[in-house]
Design a protein around this motif. Structure first.
Motif, PDB file in Angstrom:
ATOM      1  N   ASP A 186    -138.639  -4.274  70.363  1.00 24.23           N
ATOM      2  CA  ASP A 186    -138.454  -5.538  69.636  1.00 24.23           C
ATOM      3  C   ASP A 186    -137.837  -6.631  70.502  1.00 24.23           C
ATOM      4  N   ARG A 187    -137.855  -6.459  71.810  1.00 24.85           N
ATOM      5  CA  ARG A 187    -137.220  -7.414  72.724  1.00 24.85           C
ATOM      6  C   ARG A 187    -137.778  -8.822  72.565  1.00 24.85           C
ATOM      7  N   ALA A 188    -139.078  -8.974  72.371  1.00 25.11           N
ATOM      8  CA  ALA A 188    -139.695 -10.304  72.249  1.00 25.11           C
ATOM      9  C   ALA A 188    -139.192 -11.030  71.008  1.00 25.11           C
ATOM     10  N   ARG A 189    -138.844 -10.310  69.955  1.00 22.30           N
ATOM     11  CA  ARG A 189    -138.313 -10.937  68.740  1.00 22.30           C
ATOM     12  C   ARG A 189    -136.824 -11.217  68.850  1.00 22.30           C
ATOM     13  N   CYS A 190    -136.176 -10.601  69.829  1.00 20.98           N
ATOM     14  CA  CYS A 190    -134.726 -10.669  69.943  1.00 20.98           C
ATOM     15  C   CYS A 190    -134.266 -11.735  70.939  1.00 20.98           C
ATOM     16  N   THR A 191    -134.958 -11.863  72.067  1.00 21.52           N
ATOM     17  CA  THR A 191    -134.556 -12.813  73.102  1.00 21.52           C
ATOM     18  C   THR A 191    -135.781 -13.369  73.813  1.00 21.52           C
ATOM     19  N   ARG A 192    -135.652 -14.609  74.323  1.00 16.35           N
ATOM     20  CA  ARG A 192    -136.760 -15.221  75.064  1.00 16.35           C
ATOM     21  C   ARG A 192    -136.619 -15.009  76.560  1.00 16.35           C
ATOM     22  N   SER A 193    -135.459 -14.563  76.995  1.00 17.89           N
ATOM     23  CA  SER A 193    -135.203 -14.391  78.414  1.00 17.89           C
ATOM     24  C   SER A 193    -136.016 -13.235  78.969  1.00 17.89           C
ATOM     25  N   ALA A 194    -136.639 -13.453  80.116  1.00 16.07           N
ATOM     26  CA  ALA A 194    -137.417 -12.397  80.748  1.00 16.07           C
ATOM     27  C   ALA A 194    -136.540 -11.483  81.600  1.00 16.07           C
ATOM     28  N   HIS A 195    -135.361 -11.956  81.993  1.00 21.03           N
ATOM     29  CA  HIS A 195    -134.548 -11.197  82.942  1.00 21.03           C
ATOM     30  C   HIS A 195    -133.195 -10.768  82.395  1.00 21.03           C
ATOM     31  N   ASN A 196    -132.639 -11.473  81.454  1.00 21.44           N
ATOM     32  CA  ASN A 196    -131.294 -11.176  80.968  1.00 21.44           C
ATOM     33  C   ASN A 196    -131.331 -10.411  79.652  1.00 21.44           C
ATOM     34  N   ALA A 197    -130.241  -9.724  79.365  1.00 17.53           N
ATOM     35  CA  ALA A 197    -130.129  -8.984  78.110  1.00 17.53           C
ATOM     36  C   ALA A 197    -129.733  -9.937  76.987  1.00 17.53           C
ATOM     37  N   ARG A 198    -129.822  -9.464  75.781  1.00 21.81           N
ATOM     38  CA  ARG A 198    -129.479 -10.243  74.591  1.00 21.81           C
ATOM     39  C   ARG A 198    -127.977 -10.504  74.552  1.00 21.81           C
ATOM     40  N   ALA A 199    -127.613 -11.732  74.184  1.00 22.14           N
ATOM     41  CA  ALA A 199    -126.206 -12.098  73.993  1.00 22.14           C
ATOM     42  C   ALA A 199    -126.096 -12.842  72.667  1.00 22.14           C
ATOM     43  N   MET A 200    -125.030 -12.576  71.933  1.00 27.55           N
ATOM     44  CA  MET A 200    -124.832 -13.205  70.637  1.00 27.55           C
ATOM     45  C   MET A 200    -123.401 -13.706  70.524  1.00 27.55           C
ATOM     46  N   THR A 201    -123.224 -14.768  69.747  1.00 22.27           N
ATOM     47  CA  THR A 201    -121.908 -15.290  69.431  1.00 22.27           C
ATOM     48  C   THR A 201    -121.707 -15.155  67.930  1.00 22.27           C
ATOM     49  N   LEU A 202    -120.690 -14.417  67.546  1.00 24.35           N
ATOM     50  CA  LEU A 202    -120.387 -14.209  66.133  1.00 24.35           C
ATOM     51  C   LEU A 202    -119.176 -15.068  65.787  1.00 24.35           C
ATOM     52  N   ARG A 203    -119.386 -16.020  64.894  1.00 18.19           N
ATOM     53  CA  ARG A 203    -118.325 -16.955  64.510  1.00 18.19           C
ATOM     54  C   ARG A 203    -117.610 -16.454  63.254  1.00 18.19           C
ATOM     55  N   PRO A 204    -116.417 -16.958  63.000  1.00 16.57           N
ATOM     56  CA  PRO A 204    -115.741 -16.621  61.739  1.00 16.57           C
ATOM     57  C   PRO A 204    -116.600 -17.062  60.539  1.00 16.57           C
ATOM     58  N   ARG A 205    -116.428 -16.377  59.422  1.00 16.21           N
ATOM     59  CA  ARG A 205    -117.268 -16.611  58.245  1.00 16.21           C
ATOM     60  C   ARG A 205    -117.291 -18.083  57.826  1.00 16.21           C
ATOM     61  N   GLU A 206    -116.146 -18.764  57.847  1.00 15.66           N
ATOM     62  CA  GLU A 206    -116.097 -20.162  57.413  1.00 15.66           C
ATOM     63  C   GLU A 206    -116.964 -21.045  58.320  1.00 15.66           C
ATOM     64  N   GLN A 207    -116.856 -20.824  59.630  1.00 14.99           N
ATOM     65  CA  GLN A 207    -117.672 -21.612  60.566  1.00 14.99           C
ATOM     66  C   GLN A 207    -119.150 -21.303  60.393  1.00 14.99           C
ATOM     67  N   PHE A 208    -119.488 -20.029  60.220  1.00 15.48           N
ATOM     68  CA  PHE A 208    -120.883 -19.635  60.045  1.00 15.48           C
ATOM     69  C   PHE A 208    -121.482 -20.277  58.794  1.00 15.48           C
ATOM     70  N   GLU A 209    -120.743 -20.222  57.689  1.00 12.79           N
ATOM     71  CA  GLU A 209    -121.252 -20.799  56.442  1.00 12.79           C
ATOM     72  C   GLU A 209    -121.366 -22.314  56.532  1.00 12.79           C
ATOM     73  N   ALA A 210    -120.409 -22.968  57.193  1.00 12.48           N
ATOM     74  CA  ALA A 210    -120.497 -24.417  57.386  1.00 12.48           C
ATOM     75  C   ALA A 210    -121.703 -24.768  58.238  1.00 12.48           C
ATOM     76  N   GLN A 211    -121.955 -23.993  59.278  1.00 15.30           N
ATOM     77  CA  GLN A 211    -123.113 -24.238  60.136  1.00 15.30           C
ATOM     78  C   GLN A 211    -124.418 -24.065  59.353  1.00 15.30           C
ATOM     79  N   GLN A 212    -124.492 -23.074  58.499  1.00 14.38           N
ATOM     80  CA  GLN A 212    -125.693 -22.861  57.688  1.00 14.38           C
ATOM     81  C   GLN A 212    -125.904 -24.012  56.709  1.00 14.38           C
ATOM     82  N   ARG A 213    -124.807 -24.529  56.091  1.00 20.50           N
ATOM     83  CA  ARG A 213    -124.932 -25.671  55.180  1.00 20.50           C
ATOM     84  C   ARG A 213    -125.430 -26.908  55.926  1.00 20.50           C
TER      85      ARG A 213
END
Length: 131
Positions: A16-43
């Motif tokens: 599932d790499r193609a659905r997870c990241t666009r990078s051809a050379h690097n691994a997947r990286a994610m930033t998990l924000r606090p719930r309040e920031q995440f919900e504000a960003q979604q709004r």
């Protein structure tokens, strides 16, 4: 905020790499924000998808073009003079000069600039037109 980075040996063979990241050379990286920031960003992202937000942003886009022209032609990032009165005069004269440049372009029939094009692209267009 939590940064998560997968190991390259774990990420590379994943089906599932193609659905997870666009990078051809690097691994997947994610930033998990606090719930309040995440919900504000979604709004905010949901608001940006509405037509009323797009209409308001269209006004800003016109101003951004004016500021980009002022920045590239007149170096408005830094005042040449000290004091509020002299700085204000500089801003007024800069705005007047930009209006004159735009009026001249309008009278000459020169269209507003679209997206930025590289020198190589402009050279290619010029050479293609002469051949």
């Amino acid at each position: 905020m939590v940064q998560v980075t997968f190991r390259l040996p774990d990420c590379t063979p994943c089906p599932d790499r193609a659905r997870c990241t666009r990078s051809a050379h690097n691994a997947r990286a994610m930033t998990l924000r606090p719930r309040e920031q995440f919900e504000a960003q979604q709004r905010i992202r949901a608001d940006q998808a509405t037509d009323s937000w797009k209409e308001q942003y269209a006004l800003r886009a016109g101003v951004e073009g004016t500021m980009a022209q002022a920045s590239s032609r007149c170096d408005v990032h830094r005042a040449r003079y000290r004091g509020l009165a002299r700085t204000h005069l500089q801003h007024v004269l800069t705005a007047t000069a930009l209006n004159l440049v735009r009026t001249d372009a309008w009278l000459a029939g020169i269209p507003l600039a679209g997206a930025w094009t590289s020198r190589l692209t402009r050279l290619h267009t010029t050479l293609a037109a002469t051949m």
